[in-house]
Scaffold this motif. Structure first.
Motif, PDB file in Angstrom:
ATOM      1  N   HIS A 293       0.813  -1.216   0.000  1.00 20.75           N
ATOM      2  CA  HIS A 293       0.000   0.000   0.000  1.00 20.75           C
ATOM      3  C   HIS A 293       0.845   1.264   0.000  1.00 20.75           C
ATOM      4  O   HIS A 293       0.402   2.312   0.469  1.00 20.75           O
ATOM      5  N   ILE A 294       2.038   1.128  -0.523  1.00 22.13           N
ATOM      6  CA  ILE A 294       2.943   2.270  -0.666  1.00 22.13           C
ATOM      7  C   ILE A 294       3.250   2.412  -2.150  1.00 22.13           C
ATOM      8  O   ILE A 294       3.656   1.442  -2.805  1.00 22.13           O
ATOM      9  N   TYR A 295       3.034   3.607  -2.665  1.00 26.81           N
ATOM     10  CA  TYR A 295       3.224   3.867  -4.084  1.00 26.81           C
ATOM     11  C   TYR A 295       4.231   5.004  -4.237  1.00 26.81           C
ATOM     12  O   TYR A 295       4.048   6.070  -3.648  1.00 26.81           O
ATOM     13  N   VAL A 296       5.273   4.749  -5.018  1.00 24.17           N
ATOM     14  CA  VAL A 296       6.307   5.750  -5.218  1.00 24.17           C
ATOM     15  C   VAL A 296       6.477   5.985  -6.712  1.00 24.17           C
ATOM     16  O   VAL A 296       6.646   5.043  -7.485  1.00 24.17           O
ATOM     17  N   ASP A 297       6.420   7.242  -7.100  1.00 23.48           N
ATOM     18  CA  ASP A 297       6.734   7.644  -8.473  1.00 23.48           C
ATOM     19  C   ASP A 297       7.947   8.560  -8.368  1.00 23.48           C
ATOM     20  O   ASP A 297       7.811   9.780  -8.218  1.00 23.48           O
ATOM     21  N   ASP A 298       9.127   7.949  -8.371  1.00 22.73           N
ATOM     22  CA  ASP A 298      10.360   8.708  -8.159  1.00 22.73           C
ATOM     23  C   ASP A 298      10.567   9.800  -9.215  1.00 22.73           C
ATOM     24  O   ASP A 298      10.883  10.931  -8.849  1.00 22.73           O
ATOM     25  N   PRO A 299      10.374   9.514 -10.503  1.00 22.81           N
ATOM     26  CA  PRO A 299      10.576  10.577 -11.494  1.00 22.81           C
ATOM     27  C   PRO A 299       9.660  11.786 -11.284  1.00 22.81           C
ATOM     28  O   PRO A 299      10.020  12.920 -11.589  1.00 22.81           O
ATOM     29  N   SER A 300       8.455  11.542 -10.747  1.00 20.29           N
ATOM     30  CA  SER A 300       7.515  12.641 -10.486  1.00 20.29           C
ATOM     31  C   SER A 300       7.610  13.169  -9.060  1.00 20.29           C
ATOM     32  O   SER A 300       6.830  14.042  -8.663  1.00 20.29           O
TER      33      SER A 300
ATOM     34  N   HIS B 275       6.806  11.809  -6.128  1.00 19.41           N
ATOM     35  CA  HIS B 275       5.559  11.639  -5.386  1.00 19.41           C
ATOM     36  C   HIS B 275       5.554  10.314  -4.620  1.00 19.41           C
ATOM     37  O   HIS B 275       5.941   9.275  -5.149  1.00 19.41           O
ATOM     38  N   VAL B 276       5.108  10.378  -3.372  1.00 19.36           N
ATOM     39  CA  VAL B 276       4.940   9.193  -2.529  1.00 19.36           C
ATOM     40  C   VAL B 276       3.513   9.205  -1.982  1.00 19.36           C
ATOM     41  O   VAL B 276       3.045  10.227  -1.491  1.00 19.36           O
ATOM     42  N   LEU B 277       2.850   8.062  -2.069  1.00 24.38           N
ATOM     43  CA  LEU B 277       1.529   7.884  -1.483  1.00 24.38           C
ATOM     44  C   LEU B 277       1.603   6.689  -0.542  1.00 24.38           C
ATOM     45  O   LEU B 277       2.020   5.599  -0.952  1.00 24.38           O
ATOM     46  N   VAL B 278       1.221   6.906   0.706  1.00 25.80           N
ATOM     47  CA  VAL B 278       1.142   5.821   1.683  1.00 25.80           C
ATOM     48  C   VAL B 278      -0.304   5.693   2.118  1.00 25.80           C
ATOM     49  O   VAL B 278      -0.908   6.661   2.577  1.00 25.80           O
ATOM     50  N   GLU B 279      -0.847   4.509   1.946  1.00 21.24           N
ATOM     51  CA  GLU B 279      -2.175   4.205   2.446  1.00 21.24           C
ATOM     52  C   GLU B 279      -2.008   3.298   3.659  1.00 21.24           C
ATOM     53  O   GLU B 279      -1.213   2.359   3.629  1.00 21.24           O
ATOM     54  N   PHE B 280      -2.742   3.600   4.729  1.00 16.76           N
ATOM     55  CA  PHE B 280      -2.636   2.777   5.926  1.00 16.76           C
ATOM     56  C   PHE B 280      -4.021   2.327   6.365  1.00 16.76           C
ATOM     57  O   PHE B 280      -5.037   2.913   5.986  1.00 16.76           O
TER      58      PHE B 280
ATOM     59  N   ARG C 127       3.503  10.859   8.188  1.00 13.22           N
ATOM     60  CA  ARG C 127       3.876  12.055   7.432  1.00 13.22           C
ATOM     61  C   ARG C 127       5.157  12.677   7.982  1.00 13.22           C
ATOM     62  O   ARG C 127       6.085  12.987   7.242  1.00 13.22           O
ATOM     63  N   VAL C 128       5.227  12.859   9.283  1.00  5.31           N
ATOM     64  CA  VAL C 128       6.398  13.503   9.893  1.00  5.31           C
ATOM     65  C   VAL C 128       7.645  12.659   9.643  1.00  5.31           C
ATOM     66  O   VAL C 128       8.703  13.186   9.300  1.00  5.31           O
ATOM     67  N   ARG C 129       7.536  11.346   9.802  1.00  8.28           N
ATOM     68  CA  ARG C 129       8.687  10.469   9.565  1.00  8.28           C
ATOM     69  C   ARG C 129       9.193  10.631   8.134  1.00  8.28           C
ATOM     70  O   ARG C 129      10.401  10.731   7.901  1.00  8.28           O
ATOM     71  N   LEU C 130       8.294  10.647   7.172  1.00  2.00           N
ATOM     72  CA  LEU C 130       8.715  10.765   5.779  1.00  2.00           C
ATOM     73  C   LEU C 130       9.241  12.155   5.459  1.00  2.00           C
ATOM     74  O   LEU C 130      10.220  12.297   4.716  1.00  2.00           O
TER      75      LEU C 130
ATOM     76  N   PHE D 257      10.223  15.399  -2.671  1.00  2.00           N
ATOM     77  CA  PHE D 257       9.035  14.558  -2.692  1.00  2.00           C
ATOM     78  C   PHE D 257       7.803  15.236  -2.123  1.00  2.00           C
ATOM     79  O   PHE D 257       7.855  15.876  -1.086  1.00  2.00           O
ATOM     80  N   LYS D 258       6.693  15.062  -2.837  1.00  2.00           N
ATOM     81  CA  LYS D 258       5.371  15.408  -2.316  1.00  2.00           C
ATOM     82  C   LYS D 258       4.851  14.125  -1.693  1.00  2.00           C
ATOM     83  O   LYS D 258       4.841  13.066  -2.325  1.00  2.00           O
ATOM     84  N   VAL D 259       4.443  14.209  -0.441  1.00  5.06           N
ATOM     85  CA  VAL D 259       3.989  13.034   0.292  1.00  5.06           C
ATOM     86  C   VAL D 259       2.493  13.143   0.558  1.00  5.06           C
ATOM     87  O   VAL D 259       2.026  14.157   1.078  1.00  5.06           O
ATOM     88  N   ASP D 260       1.758  12.116   0.186  1.00  7.66           N
ATOM     89  CA  ASP D 260       0.334  12.022   0.498  1.00  7.66           C
ATOM     90  C   ASP D 260       0.136  10.819   1.410  1.00  7.66           C
ATOM     91  O   ASP D 260       0.691   9.737   1.167  1.00  7.66           O
ATOM     92  N   ILE D 261      -0.652  11.015   2.449  1.00 12.36           N
ATOM     93  CA  ILE D 261      -0.971   9.960   3.403  1.00 12.36           C
ATOM     94  C   ILE D 261      -2.489   9.796   3.401  1.00 12.36           C
ATOM     95  O   ILE D 261      -3.215  10.779   3.511  1.00 12.36           O
ATOM     96  N   LYS D 262      -2.944   8.559   3.279  1.00 14.32           N
ATOM     97  CA  LYS D 262      -4.389   8.319   3.240  1.00 14.32           C
ATOM     98  C   LYS D 262      -4.753   7.064   4.010  1.00 14.32           C
ATOM     99  O   LYS D 262      -3.998   6.096   4.030  1.00 14.32           O
ATOM    100  N   VAL D 263      -5.936   7.094   4.599  1.00 13.23           N
ATOM    101  CA  VAL D 263      -6.539   5.899   5.162  1.00 13.23           C
ATOM    102  C   VAL D 263      -7.022   5.085   3.968  1.00 13.23           C
ATOM    103  O   VAL D 263      -7.621   5.635   3.033  1.00 13.23           O
ATOM    104  N   ARG D 264      -6.751   3.788   3.978  1.00 14.46           N
ATOM    105  CA  ARG D 264      -7.200   2.936   2.872  1.00 14.46           C
ATOM    106  C   ARG D 264      -8.712   2.986   2.755  1.00 14.46           C
ATOM    107  O   ARG D 264      -9.429   2.965   3.750  1.00 14.46           O
TER     108      ARG D 264
END
Length: 158
Positions: free
Chosen positions: A67-74, A76-81, A99-102, A110-117
Motif C-alpha cells: 500500500h505504498i506507491y512511489v513515483d520517483d521521477p515525479s 511523489h509518494v503515497l502511503v495508504e494505511f 507524514r512527519v517520519r517521511l 518529494f510530495k507526500v500524500d498519506i491516506k486511510v485505505r
C-alpha cells in the motif's frame, strides 16, 4: 504515551517477517541519484510505534509495502494505511506520525500524500483531508503535546 483510555484494548498482533533492506554499493556514491522505492519508504515507517500500544505499525498490519506507491521521477509518494478498527480515534495521529517520519527522512523534492485505505475507517474522508492539508498539519505540529506524542511514536523508527 499518556493515553489513559484505549480505544482498541486487544488489537490483533501479527508476526513480523520483514527482512531489513540491504545496503547497495551505490548508496554511498554521490554521483548516483538515489531512487526511492516502496521498500525504502516501508523501512522508514514500519517501526513507528502505535500511539496506544507498545507495538509497531508493522506488527499491527497498519501499514505494508503493498500500500505504498512511489513515483520517483515525479517526486511523489503515497502511503495508504489501515487503522486497526473502523472507528479508530488515533487514525489522524497515526497518519501524522507517518507524514512527519517521511518529511524528516525523504529528500525535500518529494510530495507526500498519506491516506486511510478506502473502506477501512468510518471517517476516512475527514481524516484524509486533515492529513493532506498543509495548514492543518502545520497547526498540529505547533501543538507541543501532540509533537511530543509523535516524537515518542517515532523514537523506535530509526
Amino acid at each position: 504515551m499518556n493515553i489513559t483510555q484505549k480505544i482498541n484494548d486487544a488489537p490483533q498482533v501479527y508476526e513480523v517477517v520483514t527482512k531489513a533492506r540491504g545496503v547497495l554499493e551505490t548508496d554511498f556514491d554521490d554521483d548516483v541519484r538515489d531512487l526511492v522505492d516502496p521498500e525504502e519508504v516501508y523501512e522508514l515507517i514500519r517501526n513507528i510505534t502505535d500511539p496506544e500500544h507498545p507495538l509497531t505499525l508493522e506488527q499491527l498490519h497498519v501499514t505494508n509495502k503493498e500500500h505504498i506507491y512511489v513515483d520517483d521521477p515525479s517526486n511523489h509518494v503515497l502511503v495508504e494505511f489501515t487503522p486497526t478498527i473502523p472507528h479508530c480515534s488515533m487514525a489522524a495521529l497515526i497518519g501524522l506520525c507517518i507524514r512527519v517520519r517521511l518529511l524528516r527522512s525523504l529528500p525535500e523534492r518529494f510530495k507526500v500524500d498519506i491516506k486511510v485505505r478506502e473502506g477501512t475507517h468510518q471517517s476516512e474522508t475527514h481524516v484524509n483531508k486533515q492529513l493532506n492539508d498543509k495548514e492543518r498539519v502545520a497547526a498540529a505540529l505547533e501543538n507541543t503535546y501532540l509533537l511530543d506524542v509523535i516524537n515518542q511514536c517515532l523514537a523506535t523508527a530509526v
